[in-house]
Design a protein around this motif. Structure first.
Motif, PDB file in Angstrom:
ATOM      1  N   LYS A  52      65.403  28.126  39.965  1.00  0.00           N
ATOM      2  CA  LYS A  52      64.279  27.711  38.885  1.00  0.00           C
ATOM      3  C   LYS A  52      62.805  28.002  39.443  1.00  0.00           C
ATOM      4  O   LYS A  52      62.028  28.702  38.788  1.00  0.00           O
ATOM      5  N   TYR A  53      62.510  27.460  40.637  1.00  0.00           N
ATOM      6  CA  TYR A  53      61.208  27.633  41.190  1.00  0.00           C
ATOM      7  C   TYR A  53      60.887  29.040  41.338  1.00  0.00           C
ATOM      8  O   TYR A  53      59.803  29.523  40.961  1.00  0.00           O
ATOM      9  N   VAL A  54      61.708  29.746  41.983  1.00  0.00           N
ATOM     10  CA  VAL A  54      61.226  31.083  42.181  1.00  0.00           C
ATOM     11  C   VAL A  54      61.236  32.086  41.091  1.00  0.00           C
ATOM     12  O   VAL A  54      60.473  33.037  40.730  1.00  0.00           O
ATOM     13  N   THR A  55      62.224  31.676  40.045  1.00  0.00           N
ATOM     14  CA  THR A  55      62.268  32.640  38.841  1.00  0.00           C
ATOM     15  C   THR A  55      60.934  32.187  37.842  1.00  0.00           C
ATOM     16  O   THR A  55      60.255  33.334  37.633  1.00  0.00           O
ATOM     17  N   LEU A  56      60.602  31.240  38.042  1.00  0.00           N
ATOM     18  CA  LEU A  56      59.276  30.775  37.215  1.00  0.00           C
ATOM     19  C   LEU A  56      58.106  31.450  37.961  1.00  0.00           C
ATOM     20  O   LEU A  56      57.174  31.985  37.421  1.00  0.00           O
ATOM     21  N   ASP A  57      58.065  31.378  39.244  1.00  0.00           N
ATOM     22  CA  ASP A  57      57.302  31.882  40.024  1.00  0.00           C
ATOM     23  C   ASP A  57      56.974  33.290  39.802  1.00  0.00           C
ATOM     24  O   ASP A  57      55.897  33.881  39.680  1.00  0.00           O
ATOM     25  N   TYR A  58      58.138  33.758  39.948  1.00  0.00           N
ATOM     26  CA  TYR A  58      58.258  35.436  39.851  1.00  0.00           C
ATOM     27  C   TYR A  58      57.864  35.846  38.427  1.00  0.00           C
ATOM     28  O   TYR A  58      56.893  36.775  38.200  1.00  0.00           O
ATOM     29  N   CYS A  59      58.316  35.262  37.495  1.00  0.00           N
ATOM     30  CA  CYS A  59      57.984  35.826  35.982  1.00  0.00           C
ATOM     31  C   CYS A  59      56.625  35.355  35.923  1.00  0.00           C
ATOM     32  O   CYS A  59      55.729  36.279  35.181  1.00  0.00           O
ATOM     33  N   SER A  60      55.937  34.599  36.191  1.00  0.00           N
ATOM     34  CA  SER A  60      54.478  34.034  35.843  1.00  0.00           C
ATOM     35  C   SER A  60      53.414  34.964  36.646  1.00  0.00           C
ATOM     36  O   SER A  60      52.674  35.450  36.206  1.00  0.00           O
ATOM     37  N   LYS A  61      54.011  35.374  37.874  1.00  0.00           N
ATOM     38  CA  LYS A  61      53.003  36.251  38.539  1.00  0.00           C
ATOM     39  C   LYS A  61      53.043  37.645  37.912  1.00  0.00           C
ATOM     40  O   LYS A  61      51.987  38.334  38.213  1.00  0.00           O
ATOM     41  N   ASP A  62      54.091  37.994  37.660  1.00  0.00           N
ATOM     42  CA  ASP A  62      54.041  39.096  36.478  1.00  0.00           C
ATOM     43  C   ASP A  62      53.056  39.153  35.662  1.00  0.00           C
ATOM     44  O   ASP A  62      52.403  40.252  35.201  1.00  0.00           O
ATOM     45  N   CYS A  63      53.022  38.180  34.963  1.00  0.00           N
ATOM     46  CA  CYS A  63      52.068  37.804  33.842  1.00  0.00           C
ATOM     47  C   CYS A  63      50.504  38.145  34.291  1.00  0.00           C
ATOM     48  O   CYS A  63      49.847  38.720  33.683  1.00  0.00           O
ATOM     49  N   ILE A  64      50.261  37.313  35.458  1.00  0.00           N
ATOM     50  CA  ILE A  64      49.160  37.312  35.931  1.00  0.00           C
ATOM     51  C   ILE A  64      48.745  38.674  36.429  1.00  0.00           C
ATOM     52  O   ILE A  64      47.756  39.301  36.260  1.00  0.00           O
ATOM     53  N   ALA A  65      49.496  39.341  37.182  1.00  0.00           N
ATOM     54  CA  ALA A  65      49.326  40.866  37.732  1.00  0.00           C
ATOM     55  C   ALA A  65      48.952  41.777  36.645  1.00  0.00           C
ATOM     56  O   ALA A  65      48.101  42.354  36.511  1.00  0.00           O
ATOM     57  N   LEU A  66      49.772  41.613  35.464  1.00  0.00           N
ATOM     58  CA  LEU A  66      49.733  42.577  34.276  1.00  0.00           C
ATOM     59  C   LEU A  66      48.154  42.258  33.826  1.00  0.00           C
ATOM     60  O   LEU A  66      47.580  43.167  33.312  1.00  0.00           O
ATOM     61  N   TYR A  67      47.994  40.951  33.626  1.00  0.00           N
ATOM     62  CA  TYR A  67      46.874  40.602  32.954  1.00  0.00           C
ATOM     63  C   TYR A  67      45.515  41.296  33.780  1.00  0.00           C
ATOM     64  O   TYR A  67      44.344  41.609  33.206  1.00  0.00           O
ATOM     65  N   GLN A  68      45.639  41.196  35.256  1.00  0.00           N
ATOM     66  CA  GLN A  68      44.524  41.982  35.915  1.00  0.00           C
ATOM     67  C   GLN A  68      44.640  43.012  35.952  1.00  0.00           C
ATOM     68  O   GLN A  68      43.308  43.722  35.922  1.00  0.00           O
ATOM     69  N   VAL A  69      45.556  43.795  35.948  1.00  0.00           N
ATOM     70  CA  VAL A  69      45.592  45.405  35.758  1.00  0.00           C
ATOM     71  C   VAL A  69      45.049  45.773  34.384  1.00  0.00           C
ATOM     72  O   VAL A  69      43.937  46.576  34.475  1.00  0.00           O
ATOM     73  N   LEU A  70      45.207  45.052  33.453  1.00  0.00           N
ATOM     74  CA  LEU A  70      44.809  45.410  32.085  1.00  0.00           C
ATOM     75  C   LEU A  70      43.269  45.017  31.867  1.00  0.00           C
ATOM     76  O   LEU A  70      42.143  45.713  31.381  1.00  0.00           O
ATOM     77  N   GLN A  71      42.705  43.888  32.548  1.00  0.00           N
ATOM     78  CA  GLN A  71      41.529  43.729  32.931  1.00  0.00           C
ATOM     79  C   GLN A  71      40.549  44.911  33.347  1.00  0.00           C
ATOM     80  O   GLN A  71      39.360  45.219  32.961  1.00  0.00           O
ATOM     81  N   GLU A  72      41.319  45.381  34.422  1.00  0.00           N
ATOM     82  CA  GLU A  72      40.635  46.517  35.239  1.00  0.00           C
ATOM     83  C   GLU A  72      40.545  47.797  34.405  1.00  0.00           C
ATOM     84  O   GLU A  72      39.664  48.512  34.379  1.00  0.00           O
ATOM     85  N   PHE A  73      41.761  48.034  33.850  1.00  0.00           N
ATOM     86  CA  PHE A  73      41.642  49.172  32.880  1.00  0.00           C
ATOM     87  C   PHE A  73      40.665  48.984  31.655  1.00  0.00           C
ATOM     88  O   PHE A  73      39.942  50.028  31.551  1.00  0.00           O
ATOM     89  N   LYS A  74      40.536  48.040  31.053  1.00  0.00           N
ATOM     90  CA  LYS A  74      39.601  47.589  30.147  1.00  0.00           C
ATOM     91  C   LYS A  74      38.217  47.981  30.508  1.00  0.00           C
ATOM     92  O   LYS A  74      37.327  48.534  30.010  1.00  0.00           O
ATOM     93  N   SER A  75      37.899  47.335  31.722  1.00  0.00           N
ATOM     94  CA  SER A  75      36.767  47.214  32.056  1.00  0.00           C
ATOM     95  C   SER A  75      36.202  48.950  32.506  1.00  0.00           C
ATOM     96  O   SER A  75      34.963  49.321  32.198  1.00  0.00           O
ATOM     97  N   PHE A  76      37.108  49.576  33.044  1.00  0.00           N
ATOM     98  CA  PHE A  76      36.691  50.996  33.207  1.00  0.00           C
ATOM     99  C   PHE A  76      36.552  51.645  31.821  1.00  0.00           C
ATOM    100  O   PHE A  76      35.442  52.703  31.648  1.00  0.00           O
TER     101      PHE A  76
END
Length: 567
Positions: free
Chosen positions: A211-235
């Motif tokens: 449970k802990y690893v699944t939620l940690d993995y899934c939430s990190k994917d969300c955070i990582a994608l958000y950060q990628v889109l932020q960088e993309f949008k800024s450019f």
């Protein structure tokens, strides 16, 4: 802000950088009853992460209800919800649930077996017992950045990197598992090396919790994608003053940038597509030329299976004998072929005239000689080693010899004449022309060539250069999407055969169909097929010189590369 934006501000041309109203969402699945079910769902709004795990709920529906009660609120009204590869995977699961959720209305934008977007309209009760309507828009970030999330995290060098996960481990019996890290066999060994697995194990000094690893993995994917889109949008914001949140695909983004920064609407350079022109051209629109010329290898060695058998018999003998069986093939790739032809050629714009007959042998030959055209012709192809002109047979593009009637771009016809093709012009269109893309390609190419390979600017500029021309090839018949029950579908088809005949795509769910149909009363978009027609033709012309060079032996070619055994 970049110098370009500062310059615009100095001229009182203000560009307000839009608020990043974005949520990133991800789901993880597991196998139950021989089908995939949702294991966890998480979303991130740039500040908070919300996590939901199946073992904490009595059903999948209850878990999704809890999640969407949070999303479908006043707080997130107007937000874009990005799911990476959502149109091919995650959104299918969510769509089933949302179809049956009360109080929502779904408006899908569906094309080519993909959800381009899904708008969810929902009502919220106000303090005076009235209802206000709100909406959110689910989109697939992979349609903007066509690469794995792992690669994007590395390319954009975001703080949160994608982790590894034992996808094969979760099952209905171990949802609350706590214990040692699962064995290596539960991880994707094609993506996860033994070394990476061992490093992963070393991170867990205490017990490992699914449970802990699944939620940690899934939430990190969300955070990582958000950060990628932020960088993309800024450019994109800083360099082109365009909001990526308004563009569901990289093609639509490229077109928006082109129109905003490199195209003057006042001159009406690119006309609107007409039904007649589209119907004349569309059956003869071709992409790149892919062919295998020597599939069996050198004649003295027979077919590949024969070579493989010889290799098996010799594998324990001298390596020199093995080497003598195989031949080294060299691959050559054209640097940015489509951008190159877009940069260096003129393209059809307004129609000068439509004609019938052989304009080449008439008083109007000067129009043929001095303008671009698209002609219906009788073709007689010579018996050359590598034919260069396509024809469709049973829906497939064939490059062969013989005689046929087809429709081709004028410059491709003139190029084919160099190789012995002959043509009788039956009719067609003559166009005005202009180099439309020089500034657009030059600007992006500078970004690409001055950026390290693998950097965000390199990736973005390359994708934008290669994506623009496809926008001009879109079907101008404006399709519409409806979601109807199976009973409604059967009744509609029974009483309206024309509706059934207009269906372009149909997706079946449990009790519903998602239908994309062509509305014959709606035609017209900023697509202009003659431009895309010419881009692919220019690219084939470039490759024709390689295909029929007497200096090399070709084994295989595709749109922009050639495989040969010679330098």
């Amino acid at each position: 802000y970049s110098d370009k934006i500062n310059a615009a501000l100095a001229k009182n041309k203000t560009y307000e950088i839009p608020e990043f109203k974005c949520i990133t969402l991800d789901i993880e699945t597991y196998i139950k009853d021989n089908k995939q079910n949702i294991l966890a769902i998480c979303f991130y709004d740039g500040k908070y992460t919300y996590k939901y795990y199946i073992a904490d709920y009595k059903s999948e529906t209850m878990m999704l209800t809890q999640c969407f009660n949070k999303i479908l609120s006043k707080r997130y009204c107007g937000y874009n919800i990005y799911i990476h590869n959502g149109s091919n995977f995650d959104l299918i699961f969510l769509f089933e649930y949302l179809l049956n959720r009360s109080g929502v209305n779904l408006v899908p934008l569906y094309r080519d077996n993909k959800f381009l977007s899904l708008t969810i309209n929902y009502d919220i009760k106000t303090d005076d017992n009235k209802y206000d309507q709100f909406s959110v828009h689910i989109k697939d970030s992979m349609l903007l950045l066509d690469n794995s999330l792992s690669n994007l995290c590395k390319t954009f060098n975001v703080p949160t990197q994608k982790d590894i996960f034992p996808y094969k481990f979760p099952n209905p019996k171990n949802l609350n598992y706590i214990g040692p890290v699962p064995e290596y066999e539960y991880f994707e060994n094609k993506k996860v090396s033994i070394s990476e697995y061992n490093q992963y194990k070393d991170r867990f000094i205490k017990n490992w919790s699914l449970k802990y690893v699944t939620l940690d993995y899934c939430s990190k994917d969300c955070i990582a994608l958000y950060q990628v889109l932020q960088e993309f949008k800024s450019f994109i914001d800083e360099e082109f003053e365009v909001n990526i949140l308004e563009c569901p695909t990289i093609t639509s983004l490229a077109f928006k940038i082109f129109r905003a920064k490199f195209y003057d609407d006042k001159t009406n350079v690119i006309p609107l597509m007409t039904k007649e022109l589209y119907q004349d051209m569309q059956p003869w629109f071709f992409g790149g030329h892919v062919d295998v010329y020597i599939p069996s290898g050198p004649k003295e060695n027979g077919c590949f299976s024969s070579i493989f058998n010889k290799f098996q018999s010799l594998k324990n003998k001298s390596i020199k004998l093995v080497k003598s069986i195989f031949k080294t093939i060299k691959a050559y790739d054209v640097n940015s072929l489509y951008p190159y032809v877009m940069l260096n050629n003129n393209y059809p714009t307004d129609i000068i005239c439509k004609f019938i007959g052989n304009i080449k042998n008439s008083d109007y030959n000067y129009l043929y000689e001095n303008n671009l055209g698209i002609y219906s012709v009788k073709v007689k192809a010579p018996n050359i080693k590598h034919p260069i002109l396509p024809v469709k047979i049973n829906g497939k593009a064939i490059y062969g010899t013989g005689e046929w009637t087809g429709t081709y771009f004028s410059e491709e016809i003139k190029n084919a004449e160099k190789y012995g093709y002959t043509f009788e012009i039956l009719g067609g269109y003559i166009f005005e022309s202009r180099n439309l893309f020089k500034e657009y390609i030059e600007t992006l190419y500078v970004f690409k060539e001055t950026s390290p390979k693998g950097s965000p600017m390199y990736l973005i500029s390359k994708k934008l250069m290669n994506s623009l021309f496809g926008r001009f090839a879109l079907d101008p018949w404006l399709g519409e999407c409806v979601i109807i029950t199976k009973d409604e579908y059967n009744q509609t088809c029974e009483f309206s055969p024309s509706f059934r005949d207009s269906i372009v795509e149909q997706v079946e769910f449990k009790n519903h169909y998602l239908i994309q149909y062509r509305n014959n009363n709606k035609f017209g978009s900023l697509a202009y097929l003659p431009i895309a027609f010419a881009v692919t033709a220019y690219a084939r012309m470039f490759m024709s010189e390689i295909k029929n060079s007497s200096d090399i032996t070709l084994y295989y070619t595709d749109t922009d590369s050639a495989y040969t055994d010679e330098y």
